[in-house]
Design an enzyme around this catalytic site. Sequence first.
Site, PDB file in Angstrom:
ATOM      1  N   GLU A 159      -3.138  18.778  22.619  1.00 22.63           N
ATOM      2  CA  GLU A 159      -2.322  18.339  23.750  1.00 22.63           C
ATOM      3  C   GLU A 159      -1.038  19.152  23.720  1.00 22.63           C
ATOM      4  OE1 GLU A 159      -1.208  14.163  23.221  1.00 22.63           O
ATOM      5  OE2 GLU A 159      -2.022  14.237  21.196  1.00 22.63           O
ATOM      6  N   ASP A 178       4.581  13.997  30.718  1.00 24.22           N
ATOM      7  CA  ASP A 178       5.037  13.320  29.508  1.00 24.22           C
ATOM      8  C   ASP A 178       6.560  13.460  29.465  1.00 24.22           C
ATOM      9  OD1 ASP A 178       5.441  12.157  27.099  1.00 24.22           O
ATOM     10  OD2 ASP A 178       4.182  13.513  25.939  1.00 24.22           O
TER      11      ASP A 178
END
Length: 497
Positions: free
Chosen positions: A4, A89
Amino acid sequence: MGTEVEYGISVQGLPLANPMVASSQVVNAYASSTVKARRARWDFEEESPLRDARGFDMARQVADPSQLTDEDLGLANVILTNGARLYVDHAHPEYSTPEVTSPLDIVRWDKAGEQVMLDAQRLASQAPSAQPIVLYKNNTDNKGASYGAHENYLMRRSTPFADIVRHLTPFFVSRQVVCGAGRVGIGQDGREHGFQVSQRADYFEVEVGLETTLKRPIINTRDEPHADPEKYRRLHVIIGDANLAEVSTYLKVGTTALVLAMIEDRFITTDLAVSGSVASLRAVSHDPTLTHVLTMHDGRTMTAVQLQMEFLDLAKKYVDDRLGDDADAQTLDVLGRWESVLTRLEQDPMLCAGELDWVAKLKLLNQYRDRDGLEWDDAKLHLIDLQYADIRPEKGLYAKLAAAGRIERLLEDPAVESAMHDPPEDTRAYFRGRCLEKYADTVAAASWDSVIFDLPGRESLQRVPTIDPLRGSKAHVGALLDECDTALELVSRLTAR
Protein backbone atom coordinates in the site's frame (compact mmCIF):
# COMPACT_ATOMS: atom_id res chain seq x y z
CA MET A 1 1.18 -10.42 0.57
CA GLY A 2 0.43 -6.93 -0.69
CA THR A 3 1.65 -3.34 -0.69
CA GLU A 4 0.00 0.00 0.00
CA VAL A 5 1.60 3.22 -1.18
CA GLU A 6 0.69 6.81 -0.34
CA TYR A 7 1.71 9.14 -3.17
CA GLY A 8 3.10 12.61 -2.71
CA ILE A 9 0.83 15.23 -4.26
CA SER A 10 1.34 18.78 -5.54
CA VAL A 11 -1.01 21.24 -7.22
CA GLN A 12 1.07 23.26 -9.66
CA GLY A 13 0.77 26.98 -9.12
CA LEU A 14 -1.03 26.53 -5.78
CA PRO A 15 1.54 25.73 -3.08
CA LEU A 16 -1.06 26.20 -0.33
CA ALA A 17 -3.69 23.96 -1.93
CA ASN A 18 -5.49 21.60 0.46
CA PRO A 19 -3.94 18.16 -0.16
CA MET A 20 -7.03 16.31 1.06
CA VAL A 21 -9.18 18.11 -1.50
CA ALA A 22 -6.62 17.52 -4.25
CA SER A 23 -6.30 13.83 -3.31
CA SER A 24 -10.08 13.45 -3.40
CA GLN A 25 -10.13 15.03 -6.85
CA VAL A 26 -7.59 12.47 -8.05
CA VAL A 27 -9.47 9.44 -6.72
CA ASN A 28 -12.90 10.70 -7.75
CA ALA A 29 -11.70 11.53 -11.25
CA TYR A 30 -10.50 7.98 -11.76
CA ALA A 31 -13.67 6.52 -10.23
CA SER A 32 -15.95 8.62 -12.42
CA SER A 33 -14.23 7.51 -15.59
CA THR A 34 -13.71 3.83 -14.90
CA VAL A 35 -16.19 2.43 -12.37
CA LYS A 36 -19.42 1.24 -13.91
CA ALA A 37 -22.90 1.97 -12.55
CA ARG A 38 -22.93 2.60 -8.79
CA ARG A 39 -19.76 2.80 -6.78
CA ALA A 40 -19.37 0.25 -4.01
CA ARG A 41 -18.34 1.73 -0.68
CA TRP A 42 -15.59 0.35 1.51
CA ASP A 43 -16.85 -1.88 4.31
CA PHE A 44 -15.20 -0.77 7.55
CA GLU A 45 -17.09 -3.17 9.83
CA GLU A 46 -14.37 -5.81 10.19
CA GLU A 47 -11.44 -3.42 10.69
CA SER A 48 -9.66 -3.22 14.04
CA PRO A 49 -6.68 -0.84 13.79
CA LEU A 50 -6.19 -0.49 17.58
CA ARG A 51 -5.72 -4.19 18.31
CA ASP A 52 -2.12 -4.82 19.32
CA ALA A 53 -0.24 -8.04 18.61
CA ARG A 54 1.18 -7.89 22.14
CA GLY A 55 -2.25 -8.82 23.48
CA PHE A 56 -4.26 -5.66 24.14
CA ASP A 57 -6.36 -3.00 22.44
CA MET A 58 -5.28 0.65 22.53
CA ALA A 59 -7.97 2.87 24.06
CA ARG A 60 -9.73 4.86 21.38
CA GLN A 61 -9.56 8.10 23.35
CA VAL A 62 -5.74 8.06 23.46
CA ALA A 63 -5.18 7.00 19.85
CA ASP A 64 -3.96 9.51 17.32
CA PRO A 65 -6.68 10.28 14.75
CA SER A 66 -4.44 8.93 11.99
CA GLN A 67 -4.73 5.47 13.59
CA LEU A 68 -8.53 5.37 13.32
CA THR A 69 -8.61 3.82 9.87
CA ASP A 70 -11.90 2.06 10.68
CA GLU A 71 -13.81 5.34 10.52
CA ASP A 72 -15.58 6.36 7.34
CA LEU A 73 -14.58 10.02 7.00
CA GLY A 74 -16.45 10.42 3.75
CA LEU A 75 -13.22 10.70 1.75
CA ALA A 76 -12.96 9.24 -1.74
CA ASN A 77 -12.71 5.46 -1.60
CA VAL A 78 -12.94 3.12 -4.59
CA ILE A 79 -12.61 -0.65 -5.06
CA LEU A 80 -11.18 -1.53 -8.45
CA THR A 81 -11.89 -4.48 -10.72
CA ASN A 82 -8.33 -5.72 -10.23
CA GLY A 83 -9.15 -6.26 -6.55
CA ALA A 84 -7.19 -3.23 -5.38
CA ARG A 85 -8.29 -0.26 -3.28
CA LEU A 86 -7.81 3.37 -4.38
CA TYR A 87 -8.61 5.92 -1.71
CA VAL A 88 -7.65 9.05 0.19
CA ASP A 89 -5.60 8.38 3.31
CA HIS A 90 -5.73 11.72 5.11
CA ALA A 91 -3.62 14.01 2.90
CA HIS A 92 -2.56 11.56 0.20
CA PRO A 93 -4.05 9.37 -2.53
CA GLU A 94 -3.21 5.75 -1.72
CA TYR A 95 -3.21 2.57 -3.78
CA SER A 96 -3.34 -0.83 -2.06
CA THR A 97 -2.60 -3.81 -4.26
CA PRO A 98 -4.81 -6.88 -4.22
CA GLU A 99 -3.55 -9.91 -2.30
CA VAL A 100 -0.95 -11.91 -4.24
CA THR A 101 1.26 -14.91 -3.54
CA SER A 102 4.61 -14.12 -5.20
CA PRO A 103 7.13 -11.27 -5.30
CA LEU A 104 6.83 -10.88 -9.07
CA ASP A 105 3.07 -10.43 -8.72
CA ILE A 106 3.74 -7.73 -6.12
CA VAL A 107 5.85 -5.94 -8.71
CA ARG A 108 3.13 -6.37 -11.34
CA TRP A 109 0.19 -5.04 -9.33
CA ASP A 110 2.33 -2.38 -7.63
CA LYS A 111 3.37 -1.12 -11.08
CA ALA A 112 -0.27 -1.27 -12.14
CA GLY A 113 -0.95 1.09 -9.24
CA GLU A 114 1.51 3.60 -10.70
CA GLN A 115 -0.41 3.52 -13.98
CA VAL A 116 -3.75 3.88 -12.17
CA MET A 117 -2.39 6.92 -10.34
CA LEU A 118 -1.02 8.35 -13.59
CA ASP A 119 -4.43 8.06 -15.26
CA ALA A 120 -6.12 9.51 -12.18
CA GLN A 121 -3.73 12.46 -12.08
CA ARG A 122 -4.34 13.25 -15.74
CA LEU A 123 -8.11 12.97 -15.41
CA ALA A 124 -8.18 15.23 -12.35
CA SER A 125 -6.07 17.83 -14.14
CA GLN A 126 -8.49 17.87 -17.08
CA ALA A 127 -11.48 18.90 -14.98
CA PRO A 128 -12.90 22.38 -15.72
CA SER A 129 -10.89 25.14 -14.01
CA ALA A 130 -8.54 22.55 -12.49
CA GLN A 131 -4.88 23.30 -11.87
CA PRO A 132 -2.44 20.57 -12.97
CA ILE A 133 -1.90 17.95 -10.25
CA VAL A 134 1.38 16.04 -10.03
CA LEU A 135 1.90 12.79 -8.11
CA TYR A 136 5.20 11.47 -6.82
CA LYS A 137 6.03 7.95 -5.72
CA ASN A 138 8.22 9.00 -2.83
CA ASN A 139 8.10 9.18 0.97
CA THR A 140 8.91 12.69 2.17
CA ASP A 141 8.36 16.32 1.32
CA ASN A 142 11.73 17.22 2.92
CA LYS A 143 9.93 19.65 5.22
CA GLY A 144 9.50 17.19 8.09
CA ALA A 145 6.57 15.14 6.77
CA SER A 146 6.76 11.52 5.68
CA TYR A 147 4.10 9.27 4.15
CA GLY A 148 4.12 5.53 4.00
CA ALA A 149 4.88 2.68 1.64
CA HIS A 150 3.66 -0.32 3.63
CA GLU A 151 3.93 -4.05 3.05
CA ASN A 152 1.63 -6.75 4.39
CA TYR A 153 2.43 -10.43 4.88
CA LEU A 154 0.08 -13.16 6.04
CA MET A 155 1.68 -15.26 8.78
CA ARG A 156 0.72 -18.15 10.98
CA ARG A 157 -0.91 -16.99 14.20
CA SER A 158 1.06 -19.65 16.06
CA THR A 159 4.36 -17.85 15.41
CA PRO A 160 5.40 -16.08 18.65
CA PHE A 161 5.44 -12.34 18.07
CA ALA A 162 8.62 -12.07 20.13
CA ASP A 163 10.38 -14.23 17.53
CA ILE A 164 9.24 -11.88 14.77
CA VAL A 165 10.64 -8.89 16.65
CA ARG A 166 13.92 -10.62 17.53
CA HIS A 167 14.81 -11.75 14.02
CA LEU A 168 13.10 -9.19 11.82
CA THR A 169 14.53 -6.08 13.51
CA PRO A 170 18.16 -6.63 12.38
CA PHE A 171 16.90 -7.66 8.95
CA PHE A 172 15.02 -4.36 8.59
CA VAL A 173 17.96 -2.33 9.90
CA SER A 174 20.11 -3.73 7.09
CA ARG A 175 17.51 -4.36 4.32
CA GLN A 176 17.60 -0.73 3.18
CA VAL A 177 20.90 -1.31 1.35
CA VAL A 178 18.88 -3.38 -1.13
CA CYS A 179 15.57 -1.50 -1.25
CA GLY A 180 16.23 2.08 -0.16
CA ALA A 181 14.86 4.75 -2.49
CA GLY A 182 17.62 7.27 -1.79
CA ARG A 183 17.19 10.81 -0.51
CA VAL A 184 18.90 14.19 -0.69
CA GLY A 185 19.03 15.60 2.83
CA ILE A 186 19.73 14.20 6.30
CA GLY A 187 17.25 14.39 9.19
CA GLN A 188 13.49 14.54 9.11
CA ASP A 189 13.42 18.04 7.61
CA GLY A 190 16.42 17.37 5.36
CA ARG A 191 18.27 20.30 6.91
CA GLU A 192 21.66 18.56 7.04
CA HIS A 193 23.23 18.36 3.61
CA GLY A 194 24.12 15.06 2.02
CA PHE A 195 22.67 11.92 0.49
CA GLN A 196 21.30 8.88 2.30
CA VAL A 197 20.17 5.38 1.34
CA SER A 198 16.60 5.43 2.68
CA GLN A 199 13.84 8.04 2.55
CA ARG A 200 12.13 6.72 5.68
CA ALA A 201 14.99 5.85 8.07
CA ASP A 202 15.11 9.22 9.84
CA TYR A 203 11.41 9.01 10.75
CA PHE A 204 11.66 5.89 12.94
CA GLU A 205 11.96 6.50 16.65
CA VAL A 206 11.23 3.25 18.52
CA GLU A 207 11.81 -0.46 17.98
CA VAL A 208 8.27 -1.78 18.55
CA GLY A 209 4.86 -0.07 18.61
CA LEU A 210 1.35 0.32 17.24
CA GLU A 211 1.61 3.80 15.73
CA THR A 212 2.29 4.48 12.04
CA THR A 213 2.54 8.28 11.90
CA LEU A 214 3.90 9.20 15.36
CA LYS A 215 6.74 7.45 17.20
CA ARG A 216 7.07 5.19 14.18
CA PRO A 217 8.36 1.72 15.13
CA ILE A 218 10.69 -0.58 13.20
CA ILE A 219 8.24 -3.40 14.00
CA ASN A 220 4.58 -2.39 13.84
CA THR A 221 2.24 -4.33 16.15
CA ARG A 222 -1.13 -3.71 14.48
CA ASP A 223 -3.04 -6.99 14.76
CA GLU A 224 -5.62 -6.73 12.00
CA PRO A 225 -5.37 -9.97 10.02
CA HIS A 226 -8.15 -9.43 7.42
CA ALA A 227 -8.46 -13.20 7.63
CA ASP A 228 -9.32 -15.90 10.16
CA PRO A 229 -7.72 -14.54 13.36
CA GLU A 230 -7.42 -18.03 14.82
CA LYS A 231 -5.11 -19.08 11.99
CA TYR A 232 -3.42 -15.94 10.78
CA ARG A 233 -1.86 -12.62 11.63
CA ARG A 234 -1.07 -9.92 9.09
CA LEU A 235 2.39 -8.50 9.59
CA HIS A 236 2.05 -4.79 8.81
CA VAL A 237 5.46 -3.51 7.70
CA ILE A 238 5.80 0.28 7.66
CA ILE A 239 9.57 0.68 7.37
CA GLY A 240 10.08 0.30 3.62
CA ASP A 241 10.52 3.01 0.99
CA ALA A 242 8.32 3.49 -2.07
CA ASN A 243 10.26 1.88 -4.88
CA LEU A 244 10.15 2.58 -8.60
CA ALA A 245 12.90 0.15 -9.63
CA GLU A 246 11.31 -3.24 -10.20
CA VAL A 247 14.29 -5.19 -8.85
CA SER A 248 14.22 -3.15 -5.63
CA THR A 249 10.53 -4.01 -5.08
CA TYR A 250 11.06 -7.65 -6.07
CA LEU A 251 13.92 -8.14 -3.62
CA LYS A 252 12.23 -6.10 -0.89
CA VAL A 253 9.25 -8.43 -0.67
CA GLY A 254 10.96 -11.61 -1.86
CA THR A 255 13.72 -11.54 0.74
CA THR A 256 11.32 -10.50 3.51
CA ALA A 257 8.99 -13.38 2.66
CA LEU A 258 11.92 -15.80 2.92
CA VAL A 259 12.99 -14.42 6.30
CA LEU A 260 9.41 -14.64 7.59
CA ALA A 261 9.18 -18.26 6.42
CA MET A 262 12.35 -19.02 8.37
CA ILE A 263 10.92 -17.31 11.45
CA GLU A 264 7.67 -19.28 11.16
CA ASP A 265 9.60 -22.56 10.92
CA ARG A 266 11.97 -21.53 13.75
CA PHE A 267 14.93 -22.06 11.46
CA ILE A 268 16.94 -19.05 12.69
CA THR A 269 18.91 -19.95 15.79
CA THR A 270 21.79 -17.49 15.31
CA ASP A 271 21.65 -14.26 17.30
CA LEU A 272 21.81 -11.46 14.73
CA ALA A 273 20.48 -8.70 17.00
CA VAL A 274 21.99 -5.24 16.52
CA SER A 275 22.81 -2.87 19.37
CA GLY A 276 20.82 0.36 19.29
CA SER A 277 18.52 -0.61 16.43
CA VAL A 278 16.99 2.83 15.81
CA ALA A 279 20.35 4.61 15.83
CA SER A 280 21.85 1.85 13.68
CA LEU A 281 18.99 2.13 11.17
CA ARG A 282 19.75 5.81 10.69
CA ALA A 283 23.52 5.35 10.64
CA VAL A 284 23.28 2.77 7.85
CA SER A 285 21.06 5.10 5.83
CA HIS A 286 23.41 8.04 6.30
CA ASP A 287 26.38 6.17 4.83
CA PRO A 288 25.95 5.46 1.09
CA THR A 289 29.49 4.07 1.02
CA LEU A 290 28.04 1.13 3.01
CA THR A 291 31.11 0.98 5.25
CA HIS A 292 29.39 1.84 8.55
CA VAL A 293 30.09 -0.89 11.08
CA LEU A 294 27.26 -2.25 13.22
CA THR A 295 27.85 -3.69 16.66
CA MET A 296 25.97 -6.91 17.35
CA HIS A 297 24.63 -8.01 20.72
CA ASP A 298 27.14 -10.86 20.77
CA GLY A 299 30.06 -8.45 20.32
CA ARG A 300 30.71 -9.06 16.65
CA THR A 301 30.93 -6.16 14.21
CA MET A 302 29.83 -6.12 10.57
CA THR A 303 28.47 -3.82 7.91
CA ALA A 304 24.81 -3.82 6.86
CA VAL A 305 25.76 -5.66 3.65
CA GLN A 306 27.55 -8.33 5.67
CA LEU A 307 24.52 -8.65 7.97
CA GLN A 308 22.32 -9.13 4.91
CA MET A 309 24.74 -11.84 3.76
CA GLU A 310 24.18 -13.62 7.07
CA PHE A 311 20.44 -13.69 6.34
CA LEU A 312 21.14 -14.77 2.75
CA ASP A 313 23.27 -17.70 3.89
CA LEU A 314 20.51 -18.80 6.28
CA ALA A 315 17.91 -18.50 3.52
CA LYS A 316 19.99 -20.60 1.09
CA LYS A 317 20.36 -23.32 3.73
CA TYR A 318 16.64 -23.09 4.55
CA VAL A 319 15.52 -23.47 0.95
CA ASP A 320 17.91 -26.35 0.40
CA ASP A 321 16.85 -28.06 3.63
CA ARG A 322 13.08 -27.58 3.34
CA LEU A 323 12.52 -27.53 -0.42
CA GLY A 324 15.55 -29.09 -2.07
CA ASP A 325 14.89 -29.83 -5.75
CA ASP A 326 11.25 -28.72 -5.31
CA ALA A 327 12.17 -25.05 -4.83
CA ASP A 328 10.20 -22.91 -7.26
CA ALA A 329 11.83 -20.71 -9.88
CA GLN A 330 11.01 -17.40 -8.18
CA THR A 331 12.46 -18.50 -4.85
CA LEU A 332 15.69 -19.51 -6.56
CA ASP A 333 15.70 -16.27 -8.56
CA VAL A 334 15.27 -14.17 -5.41
CA LEU A 335 18.19 -15.98 -3.79
CA GLY A 336 20.36 -15.56 -6.87
CA ARG A 337 19.59 -11.87 -7.31
CA TRP A 338 19.98 -11.20 -3.58
CA GLU A 339 23.46 -12.76 -3.60
CA SER A 340 24.49 -10.95 -6.79
CA VAL A 341 23.35 -7.56 -5.51
CA LEU A 342 25.02 -7.95 -2.11
CA THR A 343 28.28 -9.10 -3.67
CA ARG A 344 28.40 -6.07 -5.94
CA LEU A 345 27.31 -3.65 -3.21
CA GLU A 346 30.28 -4.79 -1.14
CA GLN A 347 32.64 -4.29 -4.10
CA ASP A 348 31.24 -0.95 -5.32
CA PRO A 349 27.62 0.17 -4.84
CA MET A 350 27.66 1.84 -8.27
CA LEU A 351 27.71 -1.62 -9.84
CA CYS A 352 24.00 -1.85 -8.88
CA ALA A 353 22.92 1.40 -10.56
CA GLY A 354 20.89 -0.54 -13.11
CA GLU A 355 18.82 -2.36 -10.49
CA LEU A 356 18.42 -0.44 -7.22
CA ASP A 357 16.65 2.89 -6.75
CA TRP A 358 19.06 4.51 -4.33
CA VAL A 359 22.13 3.68 -6.38
CA ALA A 360 20.49 4.79 -9.65
CA LYS A 361 19.52 8.08 -8.02
CA LEU A 362 22.96 8.64 -6.48
CA LYS A 363 24.67 7.98 -9.81
CA LEU A 364 22.38 10.50 -11.51
CA LEU A 365 22.96 13.10 -8.80
CA ASN A 366 26.72 12.66 -8.96
CA GLN A 367 26.64 13.18 -12.72
CA TYR A 368 24.95 16.53 -12.19
CA ARG A 369 27.32 17.41 -9.35
CA ASP A 370 30.38 16.62 -11.46
CA ARG A 371 29.05 18.45 -14.51
CA ASP A 372 27.90 21.61 -12.73
CA GLY A 373 30.18 21.61 -9.69
CA LEU A 374 27.26 21.32 -7.26
CA GLU A 375 27.57 20.81 -3.50
CA TRP A 376 24.95 18.80 -1.58
CA ASP A 377 23.34 22.01 -0.32
CA ASP A 378 22.37 23.07 -3.85
CA ALA A 379 18.60 23.27 -4.31
CA LYS A 380 18.93 21.78 -7.78
CA LEU A 381 19.80 18.42 -6.25
CA HIS A 382 16.59 18.42 -4.20
CA LEU A 383 14.66 19.08 -7.41
CA ILE A 384 16.40 16.17 -9.15
CA ASP A 385 15.53 13.93 -6.19
CA LEU A 386 11.89 14.94 -6.48
CA GLN A 387 11.82 14.60 -10.26
CA TYR A 388 13.12 11.04 -10.01
CA ALA A 389 9.81 10.16 -8.31
CA ASP A 390 7.52 12.07 -10.72
CA ILE A 391 5.26 9.36 -12.19
CA ARG A 392 4.74 11.22 -15.49
CA PRO A 393 6.79 9.33 -18.11
CA GLU A 394 7.64 12.55 -19.95
CA LYS A 395 8.95 14.20 -16.75
CA GLY A 396 10.05 11.53 -14.27
CA LEU A 397 13.76 10.76 -14.22
CA TYR A 398 13.22 7.14 -13.19
CA ALA A 399 10.86 6.75 -16.14
CA LYS A 400 13.47 8.22 -18.50
CA LEU A 401 16.18 5.88 -17.17
CA ALA A 402 13.90 2.87 -17.56
CA ALA A 403 12.88 3.92 -21.09
CA ALA A 404 16.54 4.26 -22.03
CA GLY A 405 17.27 0.76 -20.74
CA ARG A 406 19.47 2.03 -17.92
CA ILE A 407 17.36 0.35 -15.22
CA GLU A 408 16.36 -3.30 -15.49
CA ARG A 409 12.73 -4.18 -16.01
CA LEU A 410 11.22 -7.49 -14.85
CA LEU A 411 7.87 -7.05 -16.61
CA GLU A 412 6.63 -6.12 -20.06
CA ASP A 413 4.17 -3.23 -20.35
CA PRO A 414 1.19 -5.42 -21.44
CA ALA A 415 1.43 -7.43 -18.20
CA VAL A 416 1.27 -4.23 -16.15
CA GLU A 417 -1.56 -2.77 -18.24
CA SER A 418 -3.72 -5.87 -17.84
CA ALA A 419 -3.13 -5.81 -14.05
CA MET A 420 -4.75 -2.35 -13.94
CA HIS A 421 -8.10 -4.06 -14.60
CA ASP A 422 -7.66 -7.80 -14.00
CA PRO A 423 -7.28 -9.35 -10.53
CA PRO A 424 -4.72 -11.99 -9.62
CA GLU A 425 -6.20 -15.43 -10.19
CA ASP A 426 -4.87 -17.34 -7.17
CA THR A 427 -6.35 -15.39 -4.21
CA ARG A 428 -9.74 -14.08 -3.02
CA ALA A 429 -8.98 -10.86 -4.92
CA TYR A 430 -10.18 -12.72 -8.00
CA PHE A 431 -13.70 -13.07 -6.54
CA ARG A 432 -13.77 -9.45 -5.36
CA GLY A 433 -12.54 -8.05 -8.65
CA ARG A 434 -14.79 -10.18 -10.85
CA CYS A 435 -17.83 -9.25 -8.76
CA LEU A 436 -17.01 -5.55 -9.16
CA GLU A 437 -16.57 -6.03 -12.89
CA LYS A 438 -19.62 -8.21 -13.52
CA TYR A 439 -22.17 -7.15 -10.89
CA ALA A 440 -21.22 -3.51 -10.26
CA ASP A 441 -24.82 -2.35 -9.98
CA THR A 442 -25.57 -4.71 -7.08
CA VAL A 443 -22.32 -4.61 -5.06
CA ALA A 444 -23.11 -2.29 -2.15
CA ALA A 445 -19.77 -2.57 -0.39
CA ALA A 446 -16.65 -4.67 -0.14
CA SER A 447 -13.48 -5.06 1.89
CA TRP A 448 -10.56 -7.45 2.01
CA ASP A 449 -12.65 -10.10 3.73
CA SER A 450 -16.18 -9.61 2.35
CA VAL A 451 -18.32 -8.61 -0.61
CA ILE A 452 -21.76 -7.19 0.23
CA PHE A 453 -24.62 -7.30 -2.27
CA ASP A 454 -27.82 -5.25 -2.42
CA LEU A 455 -30.09 -7.69 -4.23
CA PRO A 456 -33.55 -7.04 -5.68
CA GLY A 457 -36.27 -8.64 -3.59
CA ARG A 458 -34.04 -9.04 -0.51
CA GLU A 459 -34.88 -6.90 2.53
CA SER A 460 -31.35 -6.90 3.90
CA LEU A 461 -27.90 -6.69 2.42
CA GLN A 462 -26.25 -10.03 1.66
CA ARG A 463 -22.68 -10.42 2.92
CA VAL A 464 -20.46 -13.02 1.28
CA PRO A 465 -17.47 -13.55 3.59
CA THR A 466 -14.04 -14.08 2.04
CA ILE A 467 -12.13 -14.76 5.23
CA ASP A 468 -9.70 -17.25 3.66
CA PRO A 469 -7.31 -15.34 1.38
CA LEU A 470 -6.62 -18.42 -0.73
CA ARG A 471 -10.28 -19.20 -1.47
CA GLY A 472 -12.23 -17.24 -4.04
CA SER A 473 -9.51 -17.90 -6.62
CA LYS A 474 -10.21 -18.56 -10.30
CA ALA A 475 -9.79 -22.28 -9.73
CA HIS A 476 -12.31 -22.11 -6.90
CA VAL A 477 -15.05 -19.81 -8.26
CA GLY A 478 -14.13 -19.00 -11.86
CA ALA A 479 -16.62 -21.37 -13.44
CA LEU A 480 -19.36 -20.29 -11.01
CA LEU A 481 -18.87 -16.62 -11.85
CA ASP A 482 -18.94 -17.42 -15.55
CA GLU A 483 -22.22 -19.32 -15.15
CA CYS A 484 -24.08 -16.69 -13.07
CA ASP A 485 -25.46 -13.82 -15.11
CA THR A 486 -26.72 -11.92 -12.06
CA ALA A 487 -25.55 -11.34 -8.51
CA LEU A 488 -28.84 -12.79 -7.28
CA GLU A 489 -28.06 -16.05 -9.02
CA LEU A 490 -24.52 -16.01 -7.67
CA VAL A 491 -25.55 -15.46 -4.05
CA SER A 492 -28.31 -18.09 -4.36
CA ARG A 493 -25.79 -20.62 -5.63
CA LEU A 494 -23.29 -19.76 -2.90
CA THR A 495 -25.81 -19.94 -0.04
CA ALA A 496 -27.21 -23.21 -1.34
CA ARG A 497 -23.86 -24.92 -0.98
